[in-house]
Scaffold this active site. Sequence first.
Site, PDB file in Angstrom:
ATOM      1  N   GLU A   1      40.650  40.497  25.513  1.00  0.00           N
ATOM      2  CA  GLU A   1      41.449  41.504  26.106  1.00  0.00           C
ATOM      3  C   GLU A   1      42.748  42.012  25.395  1.00  0.00           C
ATOM      4  OE1 GLU A   1      41.091  39.373  29.975  1.00  0.00           O
ATOM      5  OE2 GLU A   1      39.131  39.710  29.961  1.00  0.00           O
TER       6      GLU A   1
ATOM      7  N   SER B   1      31.293  33.800  31.045  1.00  0.00           N
ATOM      8  CA  SER B   1      30.512  33.885  32.214  1.00  0.00           C
ATOM      9  C   SER B   1      30.091  32.472  32.555  1.00  0.00           C
ATOM     10  CB  SER B   1      29.112  34.948  32.229  1.00  0.00           C
ATOM     11  OG  SER B   1      29.782  36.256  32.369  1.00  0.00           O
TER      12      SER B   1
ATOM     13  N   LYS C   1      43.914  34.791  34.183  1.00  0.00           N
ATOM     14  CA  LYS C   1      44.049  36.279  33.404  1.00  0.00           C
ATOM     15  C   LYS C   1      45.197  36.661  34.625  1.00  0.00           C
ATOM     16  CE  LYS C   1      39.353  36.446  32.211  1.00  0.00           C
ATOM     17  NZ  LYS C   1      38.323  37.423  31.600  1.00  0.00           N
TER      18      LYS C   1
ATOM     19  N   GLU D   1      34.147  33.269  22.144  1.00  0.00           N
ATOM     20  CA  GLU D   1      33.940  34.094  23.250  1.00  0.00           C
ATOM     21  C   GLU D   1      33.489  35.440  23.044  1.00  0.00           C
ATOM     22  OE1 GLU D   1      36.705  32.933  26.819  1.00  0.00           O
ATOM     23  OE2 GLU D   1      37.790  33.958  25.565  1.00  0.00           O
TER      24      GLU D   1
ATOM     25  N   GLY E   1      33.249  38.094  31.791  1.00  0.00           N
ATOM     26  CA  GLY E   1      33.387  38.810  32.717  1.00  0.00           C
ATOM     27  C   GLY E   1      32.033  39.513  33.398  1.00  0.00           C
TER      28      GLY E   1
ATOM     29  N   ASN F   1      41.256  30.297  32.454  1.00  0.00           N
ATOM     30  CA  ASN F   1      42.122  31.590  32.239  1.00  0.00           C
ATOM     31  C   ASN F   1      42.153  32.381  33.518  1.00  0.00           C
ATOM     32  OD1 ASN F   1      43.463  33.690  31.276  1.00  0.00           O
ATOM     33  ND2 ASN F   1      41.526  34.621  29.969  1.00  0.00           N
TER      34      ASN F   1
HETATM   35  C1  PEP Z   1      37.541  34.504  29.484  1.00  0.00           C
HETATM   36  O1  PEP Z   1      38.527  35.342  30.028  1.00  0.00           O
HETATM   37  O2  PEP Z   1      38.152  33.827  28.704  1.00  0.00           O
HETATM   38  C2  PEP Z   1      36.309  34.442  30.113  1.00  0.00           C
HETATM   39  C3  PEP Z   1      35.397  33.447  29.655  1.00  0.00           C
HETATM   40  O3  PEP Z   1      36.007  34.977  31.347  1.00  0.00           O
HETATM   41  P1  PEP Z   1      34.764  34.885  32.354  1.00  0.00           P
HETATM   42  O4  PEP Z   1      34.774  33.179  32.309  1.00  0.00           O
HETATM   43  O5  PEP Z   1      35.003  35.269  33.754  1.00  0.00           O
HETATM   44  O6  PEP Z   1      33.687  35.449  31.524  1.00  0.00           O
END
Ligand code: PEP
Length: 247
Positions: free
Chosen positions: A96, A210, A12, A164, A170, A10
């Site tokens: 988000e 993460s 983003k 998630e 993040g 992703n």
């Molecule tokens: C995400 O945005 O779906 C995500 C898991 O972000 P990150 O890996 O940066 O935590």
Amino acid sequence: MARNFFIGGNWKMNGSVSTVKTLVDMLNGFSIPAGTEVVVAPPALYVDRVRQQLKKEYGVAAQNSYVKASGAYTGEISPEMLKDIDVDWVILGHSERREYFKESDEFVGQKTAYALNAGVSVIACIGEKLEERESNKTTEVVTRQLKAIADEIKDWSNVVVAYEPVWAIGTGKVATPEQAEEVHATLRKWLADNVSKDVADKTRIIYGGSVKGSNAAELAKKENIDGFLVGGASLQNDFLTICAARI
Ligand code: PEP
């Protein structure tokens, strides 16, 4: 039951023409391991470019789609438009979107159903916030979010569920393999009890929050973790290590 491993990247709201080219070149130089599926989700503006430039072994996803084919819905894109440019996936219900754009469980369910009916596969995201975990509401929250999707769809064959935990996205605070596995097992049992044993056996449930090259292999060993949705690390070479986590 053997389920193909699934890695989503992703991106983003990150990138430029130049950095997108660097990422595409990086991915095109990599051989996806057998038994692993990789799908990347660029910002909407770059989706068409990435689909045209990326090897066909990769899937490409949008990060959102709407519940109409076309019309006066300024700023939205439809699953039909994604199909038109050979984009076969969409991420829906990302935390988000739920948080900043106030997308409800019901709306995520409706968007999931609409995309599937239009022939676009869905990475459907669910996950609890920190305060919900700390007040022992994790199961209640994730099963409520999953039910809102289950209420709208019949065919799960083109759905990947992404668990998630919001506190891990993040933040650098990855869930332990045991914490993630516990929720994944709960979600699979919920699918078995409320949809069907077959859907529970076949649906990929991936973890996001993460994930890095350094923690992916340990998480990947867990029975109910069928892959990852990767944010920050999907913008770096480390993504390739994650894609190879289950070799
Ligand atoms: C995400 O945005 O779906 C995500 C898991 O972000 P990150 O890996 O940066 O935590």
